[in-house]
Motif scaffolding. Structure first.
Motif, PDB file in Angstrom:
ATOM      1  N   ALA A  55      -3.855   5.815  28.918  1.00  0.00           N
ATOM      2  CA  ALA A  55      -4.860   5.689  29.711  1.00  0.00           C
ATOM      3  C   ALA A  55      -5.829   4.394  29.642  1.00  0.00           C
ATOM      4  O   ALA A  55      -6.293   4.097  30.819  1.00  0.00           O
ATOM      5  N   CYS A  56      -6.285   4.129  28.597  1.00  0.00           N
ATOM      6  CA  CYS A  56      -7.235   2.815  28.430  1.00  0.00           C
ATOM      7  C   CYS A  56      -6.427   1.825  29.302  1.00  0.00           C
ATOM      8  O   CYS A  56      -7.121   0.937  29.938  1.00  0.00           O
ATOM      9  N   GLY A  57      -5.058   1.549  28.860  1.00  0.00           N
ATOM     10  CA  GLY A  57      -4.328   0.448  29.352  1.00  0.00           C
ATOM     11  C   GLY A  57      -4.313   0.635  31.007  1.00  0.00           C
ATOM     12  O   GLY A  57      -4.583  -0.582  31.678  1.00  0.00           O
ATOM     13  N   TYR A  58      -4.263   1.685  31.463  1.00  0.00           N
ATOM     14  CA  TYR A  58      -4.079   1.841  32.886  1.00  0.00           C
ATOM     15  C   TYR A  58      -5.426   1.242  33.411  1.00  0.00           C
ATOM     16  O   TYR A  58      -5.557   0.752  34.716  1.00  0.00           O
ATOM     17  N   ILE A  59      -6.520   1.846  32.993  1.00  0.00           N
ATOM     18  CA  ILE A  59      -7.815   1.595  33.542  1.00  0.00           C
ATOM     19  C   ILE A  59      -8.454   0.196  33.330  1.00  0.00           C
ATOM     20  O   ILE A  59      -9.313  -0.228  34.193  1.00  0.00           O
ATOM     21  N   GLY A  60      -7.791  -0.562  32.324  1.00  0.00           N
ATOM     22  CA  GLY A  60      -8.582  -1.840  31.968  1.00  0.00           C
ATOM     23  C   GLY A  60      -9.498  -1.766  30.795  1.00  0.00           C
ATOM     24  O   GLY A  60      -9.949  -2.880  30.549  1.00  0.00           O
ATOM     25  N   ILE A  61      -9.230  -0.755  29.893  1.00  0.00           N
ATOM     26  CA  ILE A  61     -10.113  -0.733  28.818  1.00  0.00           C
ATOM     27  C   ILE A  61      -9.372  -1.149  27.546  1.00  0.00           C
ATOM     28  O   ILE A  61      -7.958  -0.851  27.563  1.00  0.00           O
ATOM     29  N   GLU A  62      -9.863  -2.191  27.030  1.00  0.00           N
ATOM     30  CA  GLU A  62      -9.258  -2.574  25.648  1.00  0.00           C
ATOM     31  C   GLU A  62      -9.077  -1.411  24.641  1.00  0.00           C
ATOM     32  O   GLU A  62     -10.101  -0.756  24.413  1.00  0.00           O
ATOM     33  N   SER A  63      -7.933  -1.155  24.068  1.00  0.00           N
ATOM     34  CA  SER A  63      -7.889  -0.139  22.823  1.00  0.00           C
ATOM     35  C   SER A  63      -7.413  -1.116  21.494  1.00  0.00           C
ATOM     36  O   SER A  63      -6.236  -1.684  21.663  1.00  0.00           O
ATOM     37  N   ARG A  64      -8.054  -0.660  20.524  1.00  0.00           N
ATOM     38  CA  ARG A  64      -7.528  -1.175  19.162  1.00  0.00           C
ATOM     39  C   ARG A  64      -7.271   0.124  18.403  1.00  0.00           C
ATOM     40  O   ARG A  64      -8.223   1.127  18.217  1.00  0.00           O
ATOM     41  N   SER A  65      -6.187  -0.198  17.754  1.00  0.00           N
ATOM     42  CA  SER A  65      -5.659   1.078  16.922  1.00  0.00           C
ATOM     43  C   SER A  65      -5.919   0.749  15.599  1.00  0.00           C
ATOM     44  O   SER A  65      -5.535  -0.470  15.031  1.00  0.00           O
ATOM     45  N   TYR A  66      -6.316   1.753  14.798  1.00  0.00           N
ATOM     46  CA  TYR A  66      -6.440   1.747  13.286  1.00  0.00           C
ATOM     47  C   TYR A  66      -5.691   2.946  12.652  1.00  0.00           C
ATOM     48  O   TYR A  66      -6.350   3.868  12.829  1.00  0.00           O
ATOM     49  N   GLU A  67      -4.518   2.602  12.044  1.00  0.00           N
ATOM     50  CA  GLU A  67      -3.776   3.618  11.463  1.00  0.00           C
ATOM     51  C   GLU A  67      -3.727   3.617  10.046  1.00  0.00           C
ATOM     52  O   GLU A  67      -3.535   2.624   9.273  1.00  0.00           O
ATOM     53  N   LEU A  68      -4.509   4.576   9.621  1.00  0.00           N
ATOM     54  CA  LEU A  68      -4.678   4.972   7.846  1.00  0.00           C
ATOM     55  C   LEU A  68      -3.652   5.825   7.339  1.00  0.00           C
ATOM     56  O   LEU A  68      -3.398   6.851   8.077  1.00  0.00           O
ATOM     57  N   PRO A  69      -3.280   5.582   6.125  1.00  0.00           N
ATOM     58  CA  PRO A  69      -2.067   6.315   5.739  1.00  0.00           C
ATOM     59  C   PRO A  69      -2.634   7.946   5.218  1.00  0.00           C
ATOM     60  O   PRO A  69      -4.080   7.755   5.193  1.00  0.00           O
ATOM     61  N   GLU A  70      -1.992   8.726   5.382  1.00  0.00           N
ATOM     62  CA  GLU A  70      -2.491  10.176   5.012  1.00  0.00           C
ATOM     63  C   GLU A  70      -3.371  10.271   3.693  1.00  0.00           C
ATOM     64  O   GLU A  70      -4.301  11.093   3.493  1.00  0.00           O
ATOM     65  N   THR A  71      -3.070   9.271   2.711  1.00  0.00           N
ATOM     66  CA  THR A  71      -3.628   9.325   1.468  1.00  0.00           C
ATOM     67  C   THR A  71      -4.843   8.507   1.192  1.00  0.00           C
ATOM     68  O   THR A  71      -5.480   8.512   0.464  1.00  0.00           O
ATOM     69  N   ALA A  72      -5.354   7.947   2.495  1.00  0.00           N
ATOM     70  CA  ALA A  72      -6.782   7.050   2.719  1.00  0.00           C
ATOM     71  C   ALA A  72      -7.796   8.029   2.328  1.00  0.00           C
ATOM     72  O   ALA A  72      -7.766   9.310   2.192  1.00  0.00           O
ATOM     73  N   THR A  73      -8.689   7.167   1.393  1.00  0.00           N
ATOM     74  CA  THR A  73      -9.853   8.130   0.937  1.00  0.00           C
ATOM     75  C   THR A  73     -10.889   8.270   1.946  1.00  0.00           C
ATOM     76  O   THR A  73     -11.116   7.407   2.893  1.00  0.00           O
ATOM     77  N   GLU A  74     -11.885   9.205   1.859  1.00  0.00           N
ATOM     78  CA  GLU A  74     -12.960   9.337   2.720  1.00  0.00           C
ATOM     79  C   GLU A  74     -13.736   7.971   2.656  1.00  0.00           C
ATOM     80  O   GLU A  74     -14.267   7.560   3.781  1.00  0.00           O
ATOM     81  N   GLU A  75     -14.091   7.275   1.552  1.00  0.00           N
ATOM     82  CA  GLU A  75     -14.805   6.216   1.354  1.00  0.00           C
ATOM     83  C   GLU A  75     -14.022   5.027   2.268  1.00  0.00           C
ATOM     84  O   GLU A  75     -14.729   4.168   3.340  1.00  0.00           O
ATOM     85  N   GLU A  76     -12.985   4.945   2.312  1.00  0.00           N
ATOM     86  CA  GLU A  76     -12.086   4.042   3.149  1.00  0.00           C
ATOM     87  C   GLU A  76     -12.343   4.225   4.556  1.00  0.00           C
ATOM     88  O   GLU A  76     -12.589   3.278   5.016  1.00  0.00           O
ATOM     89  N   LEU A  77     -12.146   5.395   5.065  1.00  0.00           N
ATOM     90  CA  LEU A  77     -12.505   5.814   6.376  1.00  0.00           C
ATOM     91  C   LEU A  77     -14.010   5.503   6.739  1.00  0.00           C
ATOM     92  O   LEU A  77     -14.144   4.790   7.995  1.00  0.00           O
ATOM     93  N   LEU A  78     -14.749   5.782   5.881  1.00  0.00           N
ATOM     94  CA  LEU A  78     -16.413   5.675   6.299  1.00  0.00           C
ATOM     95  C   LEU A  78     -16.492   4.133   6.369  1.00  0.00           C
ATOM     96  O   LEU A  78     -17.447   3.663   7.043  1.00  0.00           O
ATOM     97  N   ALA A  79     -15.877   3.325   5.636  1.00  0.00           N
ATOM     98  CA  ALA A  79     -16.132   2.006   5.541  1.00  0.00           C
ATOM     99  C   ALA A  79     -15.593   1.384   6.771  1.00  0.00           C
ATOM    100  O   ALA A  79     -16.205   0.571   7.369  1.00  0.00           O
ATOM    101  N   LEU A  80     -14.372   1.827   7.393  1.00  0.00           N
ATOM    102  CA  LEU A  80     -13.804   1.355   8.510  1.00  0.00           C
ATOM    103  C   LEU A  80     -14.898   1.712   9.678  1.00  0.00           C
ATOM    104  O   LEU A  80     -15.322   0.818  10.441  1.00  0.00           O
ATOM    105  N   ILE A  81     -15.335   2.854   9.695  1.00  0.00           N
ATOM    106  CA  ILE A  81     -16.309   3.304  10.722  1.00  0.00           C
ATOM    107  C   ILE A  81     -17.367   2.585  10.714  1.00  0.00           C
ATOM    108  O   ILE A  81     -18.057   2.113  11.884  1.00  0.00           O
ATOM    109  N   GLU A  82     -18.052   2.145   9.622  1.00  0.00           N
ATOM    110  CA  GLU A  82     -19.346   1.362   9.339  1.00  0.00           C
ATOM    111  C   GLU A  82     -18.952  -0.187  10.075  1.00  0.00           C
ATOM    112  O   GLU A  82     -19.608  -0.578  10.720  1.00  0.00           O
ATOM    113  N   ARG A  83     -17.763  -0.624   9.562  1.00  0.00           N
ATOM    114  CA  ARG A  83     -17.326  -1.934  10.300  1.00  0.00           C
ATOM    115  C   ARG A  83     -17.567  -1.878  11.731  1.00  0.00           C
ATOM    116  O   ARG A  83     -17.856  -2.793  12.311  1.00  0.00           O
TER     117      ARG A  83
END
Ligand code: NDP
Length: 283
Positions: A55-83
């Motif tokens: 849907a982003c592509g169709y409308i002209g919104i840039e989308s960036r994907s961040y795929e973390l493994p199932e084993t990612a820690t909460e801290e890793e996820l929070l650090a990515l969100i902060e970034r």
């Protein structure tokens, strides 16, 4: 026989409107960029994430994907969100739910900057809805308001019953209907006389998460019936409402598929464009 509310068509109309807005924003040097985080590779989540990016592509919104493994820690996820919160190039952030059991969903939702929280799940945005202030609204309920308005269904003064009280659908739905001046009743698994309460609704919104739960006996003649549920039943999609029983009774009804579902992504796109407008990001 009820008029079928065509969510697919309305969602397509909204996306077309947004496409124009995104192009106009680009001319002013403002771009829209959504960051989508997925933890693990749950197949249903992958389908939802794929649809959002499409849907982003169709409308002209840039989308960036961040795929973390199932084993990612909460801290890793929070650090990515902060970034991503600090990244001026990104004006919208969402984390696909559900998250693996070892990650605290509430902490993650609260970590996303409210200005970039296009899912509308952050407590600040929920509080804004509660107190009638501007903020992002959860996409499925916001889409249902659009379905009602674009179908010309009056809400003010109507008796509205919402079945379900989840944070994502039921509660924000009830608040939005209240904002539109409906008289609202919220039902849940402890509600007594559910059938009698539903049968008094002018607008019945069902988000109970149980396939074909609502039959004709729950529906007042001439009511508007909005079916949020989505289930796979013997390889066919169905909702929370027995459609074939409800359709002859109702005045308006949403089918499954093709009713509420397509509106959820359309409203996510709407929220992304609003986020870009507010941030006024320059290229
Ligand atoms: P939840 O499971 O989080 O909530 C279900 C709600 O229904 C709860 O509040 C529960 O009550 C209530 N409930 C359960 N059983 C009964 C009962 N027998 N009588 C009355 N109330 C009952 O679901 P969601 O809100 O997340 O989703 C609801 C449905 O909508 C699902 O089918 C989901 O797949 C679909 N959905 C569709 C979307 C779309 O884009 N089309 C988006 C989001 C969801 P209690 O709180 O007491 O447990």
């Amino acid at each position: 026989m009820a008029v079928r509310i065509d969510g697919k068509k309305m969602a397509a109309d909204i996306k077309e409107e947004l496409k124009g807005e995104v192009a106009a924003l680009k001319e002013k040097g403002i771009t829209c960029c959504l960051a989508v985080i997925q933890v693990g590779d749950d197949p249903a989540s992958s389908v939802y994430v794929g649809n959002k990016k499409k849907a982003c592509g169709y409308i002209g919104i840039e989308s960036r994907s961040y795929e973390l493994p199932e084993t990612a820690t909460e801290e890793e996820l929070l650090a990515l969100i902060e970034r991503l919160n600090l990244d001026d190039q990104v004006n919208a952030v969402l984390c696909q739910l559900p998250l693996p059991a070892h990650i605290d969903e509430k902490r993650v939702i609260s970590a996303i900057s409210p200005e970039k929280d296009v899912d509308g799940f952050h407590p600040q945005n929920v509080g804004a809805l509660f107190t009638g202030q501007p903020g992002f609204v959860s996409c499925t309920p916001a889409g249902i308001i659009q379905l009602l308005k674009r179908s010309g269904i009056a809400i003010s003064g109507k008796n509205c019953v919402v079945v379900g009280r989840s944070n994502i659908v039921g509660k924000p739905m009830a608040l939005l209907m209240l904002r539109e001046n409906a008289t609202v009743t919220i039902c849940h698994s402890h509600t007594r006389n559910l059938r009698e309460i539903c049968a008094q609704a002018d607008i019945l919104i069902v988000a109970v998460g149980k396939p074909r739960f609502i039959d004709a006996s729950y529906i007042k003649e001439g009511a508007t019936v909005i079916d949020v549920g989505i289930h796979r039943d013997e390889n066919r999609l169905c909702g929370d409402v027995k459609f074939e029983e409800a359709e002859p009774l109702a005045s308006f009804i949403t089918p499954v598929p093709g009713g509420v579902g397509p509106m959820t992504i359309a409203m996510l796109m709407y929220n992304c464009v609003e986020a870009a407008k507010k941030s006024g990001k320059k290229e």
